[in-house]
Design a protein around this motif. Structure first.
Motif, short mmCIF file in Angstrom:
data_model
loop_
_atom_site.label_atom_id
_atom_site.label_comp_id
_atom_site.label_asym_id
_atom_site.label_seq_id
_atom_site.Cartn_x
_atom_site.Cartn_y
_atom_site.Cartn_z
N MET A 1 0.86 -1.18 0.00
CA MET A 1 0.00 0.00 0.00
C MET A 1 0.90 1.24 0.00
SD MET A 1 -3.08 -1.22 2.53
CE MET A 1 -4.31 -0.26 1.72
N GLU A 2 0.44 2.25 -0.66
CA GLU A 2 1.24 3.47 -0.78
C GLU A 2 1.15 4.30 0.49
OE1 GLU A 2 0.21 5.63 -4.27
OE2 GLU A 2 0.17 3.83 -5.51
N GLU A 3 2.10 5.20 0.64
CA GLU A 3 2.15 6.06 1.82
C GLU A 3 0.98 7.04 1.86
OE1 GLU A 3 3.51 6.40 5.39
OE2 GLU A 3 4.46 5.06 3.95
N THR A 4 0.35 7.29 0.72
CA THR A 4 -0.76 8.24 0.69
C THR A 4 -2.09 7.58 1.01
OG1 THR A 4 -1.04 7.88 -1.68
CG2 THR A 4 0.40 9.69 -1.01
N ASP A 5 -2.10 6.28 1.21
CA ASP A 5 -3.35 5.59 1.55
C ASP A 5 -3.76 5.90 2.99
OD1 ASP A 5 -3.33 4.47 -0.95
OD2 ASP A 5 -2.50 2.56 -0.30
N ALA B 1 -18.02 -0.16 6.09
CA ALA B 1 -17.56 -1.47 6.57
C ALA B 1 -18.71 -2.47 6.54
CB ALA B 1 -16.99 -1.35 7.98
N ALA B 2 -19.88 -2.06 7.00
CA ALA B 2 -21.03 -2.96 7.01
C ALA B 2 -21.43 -3.35 5.59
CB ALA B 2 -22.20 -2.30 7.74
N VAL B 3 -21.46 -2.38 4.69
CA VAL B 3 -21.85 -2.66 3.30
C VAL B 3 -20.85 -3.61 2.64
CG1 VAL B 3 -22.09 -1.62 1.01
CG2 VAL B 3 -23.20 -0.57 2.98
N TRP B 4 -19.55 -3.31 2.77
CA TRP B 4 -18.55 -4.16 2.15
C TRP B 4 -18.50 -5.54 2.78
CZ3 TRP B 4 -16.54 -3.83 -2.41
CH2 TRP B 4 -16.46 -2.59 -3.03
N GLY B 5 -18.67 -5.62 4.10
CA GLY B 5 -18.71 -6.94 4.76
C GLY B 5 -19.87 -7.77 4.27
N GLY B 6 -21.03 -7.14 4.14
CA GLY B 6 -22.20 -7.85 3.62
C GLY B 6 -22.02 -8.26 2.18
N PRO C 1 -7.73 -8.75 -1.76
CA PRO C 1 -7.76 -7.79 -2.87
C PRO C 1 -8.84 -6.71 -2.69
CG PRO C 1 -7.76 -10.04 -3.70
CD PRO C 1 -7.93 -10.11 -2.22
N ILE C 2 -9.97 -7.10 -2.15
CA ILE C 2 -11.06 -6.13 -1.92
C ILE C 2 -10.65 -5.14 -0.86
CG2 ILE C 2 -13.45 -5.87 -1.15
CD1 ILE C 2 -13.94 -8.68 -2.41
N LEU C 3 -10.08 -5.64 0.24
CA LEU C 3 -9.63 -4.74 1.31
C LEU C 3 -8.51 -3.81 0.84
CD1 LEU C 3 -9.69 -7.05 4.45
CD2 LEU C 3 -11.03 -4.98 4.08
N LYS C 4 -7.62 -4.32 0.01
CA LYS C 4 -6.53 -3.48 -0.49
C LYS C 4 -7.11 -2.28 -1.24
CE LYS C 4 -2.03 -3.78 -2.51
NZ LYS C 4 -1.06 -4.28 -1.57
N ARG C 5 -8.14 -2.53 -2.01
CA ARG C 5 -8.77 -1.47 -2.81
C ARG C 5 -9.53 -0.48 -1.93
NH1 ARG C 5 -9.20 1.84 -6.78
NH2 ARG C 5 -11.13 1.89 -7.91
N ILE C 6 -10.36 -0.99 -1.02
CA ILE C 6 -11.20 -0.07 -0.24
C ILE C 6 -10.44 0.62 0.88
CG2 ILE C 6 -13.31 -1.29 -0.82
CD1 ILE C 6 -13.35 -2.37 2.03
N MET C 7 -9.29 0.08 1.29
CA MET C 7 -8.53 0.70 2.37
C MET C 7 -7.64 1.85 1.88
SD MET C 7 -7.64 -2.52 4.86
CE MET C 7 -6.84 -1.56 6.14
N ARG C 8 -7.76 2.22 0.63
CA ARG C 8 -7.05 3.40 0.14
C ARG C 8 -7.64 4.67 0.75
NH1 ARG C 8 -6.59 1.79 -6.23
NH2 ARG C 8 -5.06 0.14 -5.93
N LYS C 9 -8.93 4.61 1.05
CA LYS C 9 -9.63 5.74 1.67
C LYS C 9 -10.10 5.31 3.05
CE LYS C 9 -11.27 7.51 -2.72
NZ LYS C 9 -12.42 7.79 -3.55
N TYR D 1 -4.75 3.80 5.18
CA TYR D 1 -4.30 2.74 6.09
C TYR D 1 -2.94 2.25 5.64
CZ TYR D 1 -9.16 2.71 7.56
OH TYR D 1 -10.39 3.07 8.04
N SER D 2 -2.14 1.81 6.59
CA SER D 2 -0.80 1.30 6.27
C SER D 2 -0.89 -0.15 5.79
CB SER D 2 0.09 1.38 7.51
OG SER D 2 -0.36 0.47 8.50
N HIS D 3 0.23 -0.63 5.28
CA HIS D 3 0.32 -2.03 4.86
C HIS D 3 0.07 -2.96 6.06
CE1 HIS D 3 1.60 -5.48 2.51
NE2 HIS D 3 2.37 -5.84 3.54
N ARG D 4 0.59 -2.55 7.20
CA ARG D 4 0.40 -3.33 8.44
C ARG D 4 -1.09 -3.41 8.81
NH1 ARG D 4 2.12 -1.54 14.31
NH2 ARG D 4 1.75 -3.48 15.39
#
Length: 164
Positions: free
Chosen positions: A1-5, A83-88, A68-76, A7-10
């Motif tokens: 993940m990039e530094e501008t995201d 969280a509820a919508v994506w989890g569902g 892969p889904i979390l990587k995409r949505i965790m950019r913002k 959330y961190s990679h961790r």
């Protein structure tokens, strides 16, 4: 993940692993308790086997499907509603694939068999009855609700994210 995201990679790794562990726990604990005969000692003994078999499957599914889904949505930043919508949505897609495979398997194996009995016949010759569809819908709704709960717990652990 990039530094501008947001959330961190961790954070991302922690979210993927936590979703796998919670998914395993929410599925295996009720099943194991139901087969343990109500004994806590039996339950704990069965949970060891459930962990040995289920945790690798849960982590594999989490890394293949959720990562892969979390990587995409965790950019913002992820809101509680997001969280509820994506989890569902993720659990609904998993359930949809499972239903499709199960129905295909049922149609291919329609060699005059019946699942269930009396008024509670769920499947005849690989085809679900009305009661079978009702039970499938009920299990799917519970599975999606558990996915929403897991997503909310993961969101509580990883936090709101940093401002970008």
């Amino acid at each position: 993940m990039e530094e501008t995201d947001a959330y961190s990679h961790r954070d991302w790794v922690r979210a993927v692993n936590l979703s796998g562990v919670l998914g395993w726990l929410f599925v295996s604990a009720p099943i194991t308790w139901g087969t343990s005969g109500g004994s806590l000692l039996n339950f704990l003994g069965l949970m060891v086997w459930a962990a040995a078999i289920g945790l690798p499957i849960a982590f594999g599914a989490s890394w293949v499907i959720s990562a892969p889904i979390l990587k995409r949505i965790m950019r913002k930043k992820i809101t509680w509603i997001g969280a509820a919508v994506w989890g569902g949505l993720v659990t609904f897609l998993i359930a949809l694939v499972s239903i499709a495979i199960g129905r295909l398997y049922g149609l291919m194996g329609s060699a005059s068999f019946q699942l269930g009995g009396g008024d509670k016949i769920r499947e005849v010759d690989g085809i679900l009855t009305a009661y079978g569809w009702l039970m499938l819908g009920q299990r799917t709704a519970v599975f999606v609700a558990v996915g929403v709960m897991i997503a909310l717990l993961v969101r509580a652990v990883i936090g709101p994210g940093r401002s970008i």
